[in-house]
Design an enzyme around this catalytic site. Structure first.
Site, PDB file in Angstrom:
ATOM      1  N   ASP A 142     -11.370 -30.577  21.420  1.00  0.00           N
ATOM      2  CA  ASP A 142     -12.694 -30.056  21.772  1.00  0.00           C
ATOM      3  C   ASP A 142     -12.573 -28.916  22.773  1.00  0.00           C
ATOM      4  O   ASP A 142     -11.665 -28.898  23.613  1.00  0.00           O
ATOM      5  CB  ASP A 142     -13.537 -31.199  22.374  1.00  0.00           C
ATOM      6  CG  ASP A 142     -15.016 -30.849  22.411  1.00  0.00           C
ATOM      7  OD1 ASP A 142     -15.425 -29.885  21.732  1.00  0.00           O
ATOM      8  OD2 ASP A 142     -15.761 -31.537  23.134  1.00  0.00           O
ATOM      9  N   ARG A 167     -16.397 -23.138  23.970  1.00  0.00           N
ATOM     10  CA  ARG A 167     -16.516 -22.783  25.401  1.00  0.00           C
ATOM     11  C   ARG A 167     -15.396 -21.835  25.827  1.00  0.00           C
ATOM     12  O   ARG A 167     -15.596 -20.923  26.616  1.00  0.00           O
ATOM     13  CB  ARG A 167     -16.525 -24.054  26.262  1.00  0.00           C
ATOM     14  CG  ARG A 167     -17.904 -24.699  26.318  1.00  0.00           C
ATOM     15  CD  ARG A 167     -17.827 -26.097  26.825  1.00  0.00           C
ATOM     16  NE  ARG A 167     -17.237 -26.989  25.830  1.00  0.00           N
ATOM     17  CZ  ARG A 167     -16.690 -28.160  26.111  1.00  0.00           C
ATOM     18  NH1 ARG A 167     -16.617 -28.571  27.355  1.00  0.00           N
ATOM     19  NH2 ARG A 167     -16.194 -28.922  25.151  1.00  0.00           N
ATOM     20  N   ASN A 195     -19.796 -32.039  11.441  1.00  0.00           N
ATOM     21  CA  ASN A 195     -19.613 -30.588  11.637  1.00  0.00           C
ATOM     22  C   ASN A 195     -20.235 -29.752  10.510  1.00  0.00           C
ATOM     23  O   ASN A 195     -20.433 -28.550  10.664  1.00  0.00           O
ATOM     24  CB  ASN A 195     -18.128 -30.218  11.779  1.00  0.00           C
ATOM     25  CG  ASN A 195     -17.516 -30.616  13.112  1.00  0.00           C
ATOM     26  OD1 ASN A 195     -16.318 -30.828  13.214  1.00  0.00           O
ATOM     27  ND2 ASN A 195     -18.328 -30.705  14.156  1.00  0.00           N
TER      28      ASN A 195
HETATM   29  C1  FPP Z   1     -14.347 -28.424  18.714  1.00  0.00           C
HETATM   30  O1  FPP Z   1     -14.639 -27.264  19.434  1.00  0.00           O
HETATM   31  C2  FPP Z   1     -13.416 -28.159  17.643  1.00  0.00           C
HETATM   32  C3  FPP Z   1     -13.744 -28.216  16.325  1.00  0.00           C
HETATM   33  C4  FPP Z   1     -15.088 -28.513  15.837  1.00  0.00           C
HETATM   34  C5  FPP Z   1     -12.774 -27.974  15.278  1.00  0.00           C
HETATM   35  C6  FPP Z   1     -11.332 -28.065  15.623  1.00  0.00           C
HETATM   36  C7  FPP Z   1     -10.656 -26.973  14.924  1.00  0.00           C
HETATM   37  C8  FPP Z   1      -9.529 -26.353  15.337  1.00  0.00           C
HETATM   38  C9  FPP Z   1      -8.770 -26.793  16.501  1.00  0.00           C
HETATM   39  C10 FPP Z   1      -8.997 -25.153  14.657  1.00  0.00           C
HETATM   40  C11 FPP Z   1      -8.635 -25.288  13.220  1.00  0.00           C
HETATM   41  C12 FPP Z   1      -7.894 -26.530  12.874  1.00  0.00           C
HETATM   42  C13 FPP Z   1      -6.746 -26.560  12.170  1.00  0.00           C
HETATM   43  C14 FPP Z   1      -6.142 -27.860  11.802  1.00  0.00           C
HETATM   44  C15 FPP Z   1      -6.028 -25.354  11.767  1.00  0.00           C
HETATM   45  P1  FPP Z   1     -16.151 -26.892  19.654  1.00  0.00           P
HETATM   46  O2  FPP Z   1     -16.496 -25.758  18.755  1.00  0.00           O
HETATM   47  O3  FPP Z   1     -17.042 -28.073  19.512  1.00  0.00           O
HETATM   48  O4  FPP Z   1     -16.100 -26.430  21.155  1.00  0.00           O
HETATM   49  P2  FPP Z   1     -17.252 -26.500  22.244  1.00  0.00           P
HETATM   50  O5  FPP Z   1     -17.513 -27.962  22.506  1.00  0.00           O
HETATM   51  O6  FPP Z   1     -16.655 -25.814  23.406  1.00  0.00           O
HETATM   52  O7  FPP Z   1     -18.429 -25.777  21.668  1.00  0.00           O
END
Ligand code: FPP
Length: 243
Positions: free
Chosen positions: A8, A12, A56
């Site tokens: 996560d 941000r 998501n």
């Molecule tokens: C949360 O960050 C992350 C995700 C929803 C997706 C995770 C994806 C990756 C790490 C990249 C691609 C994955 C692979 C396996 C290549 P968020 O967008 O919720 O962050 P925030 O809470 O700061 O808004």
């Protein structure tokens, strides 16, 4: 040792730099590459990463398609590296809502890395623990009629594995890490985390690296796991008293 990570903080990370969220996800994908390498080096047997939850799908269309593209590119670029390094890939979650081209790449990645014995890398995509548990219970009860024959748990767990396309048994999660400062499970591996040790770190996922993984493993090493027993209790000797 089974480590699971809720990655996560990509959004941000990007916002703090005045960048679009996509840039955060791209940096997050680089972090995935680094952490996979570190985990294998540190002797983790199974690493499960939460790449895309079923919830998501509710994100804006362009963010969803960017995440899917990143995932596709990650698989395409990592297949041979994983195969060379003894890393077996398994994508867990639903496949019926993924683009057929992505499903084909998943199947290819799983076939080509099937011989990997060093570490099992599981990427959870379109994954919802509640959906897996609910559909598995339904199938175990209706299709096998095995919910009342004394074999409930084994039967249910076999269904669970089938429902989420878990090609190889990964067992319970030992250590669950969540980056990004939030302290929740977000529908991830609810059944498998029954006795997981939880580590929450403030580091945003794109900044998460080997140092954070080592720190989490050291924290885990200091925990006393009792599995419901008393301190020093050997889990294997627990047995219910006769009625
Ligand atoms: C949360 O960050 C992350 C995700 C929803 C997706 C995770 C994806 C990756 C790490 C990249 C691609 C994955 C692979 C396996 C290549 P968020 O967008 O919720 O962050 P925030 O809470 O700061 O808004």
């Amino acid at each position: 040792m089974h480590v699971a990570i809720i990655m996560d903080g990509n959004g941000r990370w990007a916002e703090r730099r005045g960048l679009p969220r996509q840039a955060g996800h791209r940096a997050g994908a680089k972090s995935v590459r680094r952490v996979v390498e570190s985990a294998a080096k540190l002797g983790v047997d199974c690493l499960t990463l939460y790449a895309f939850s079923s919830d998501n799908w509710s994100r804006p269309r362009d963010e969803v398609s960017h995440l899917m593209q990143l995932f596709k590119r990650y698989l395409q670029s990592e297949i041979s590296r994983c195969a060379e390094n003894g890393i077996r890939l398994n994508i867990i979650g639903r496949r019926d809502r993924l683009h057929p081209k992505i499903v084909a790449i998943i199947e290819r990645a799983e076939q080509l890395t099937a011989g990997g014995e060093r570490m099992l890398l599981r990427l959870a995509v379109d994954y919802s623990a509640r959906h897996v548990v609910a559909t598995s219970a339904h199938r175990a009860g209706l299709e096998c009629g095995c919910l009342a024959n004394g074999n409930e748990r084994a039967c249910f767990e076999a269904m669970l594995a089938a429902q989420m396309h878990a090609a190889v048994a990964a067992g319970d999660v030992d250590l669950l890490i969540r980056s990004g400062g939030e302290r929740r499970l977000s529908d991830f591996l609810l059944w498998e985390c029954a006795y997981a040790e939880l580590v929450f770190v403030d580091t945003l996922w794109p900044d998460f690296g080997e140092r954070d993984l080592v720190a989490a493993l050291e924290d885990f090493g200091r925990r006393e796991r009792r599995f419901g027993g008393r301190p020093g209790h050997d889990r294997s000797v627990a047995a219910p008293l006769p009625q």
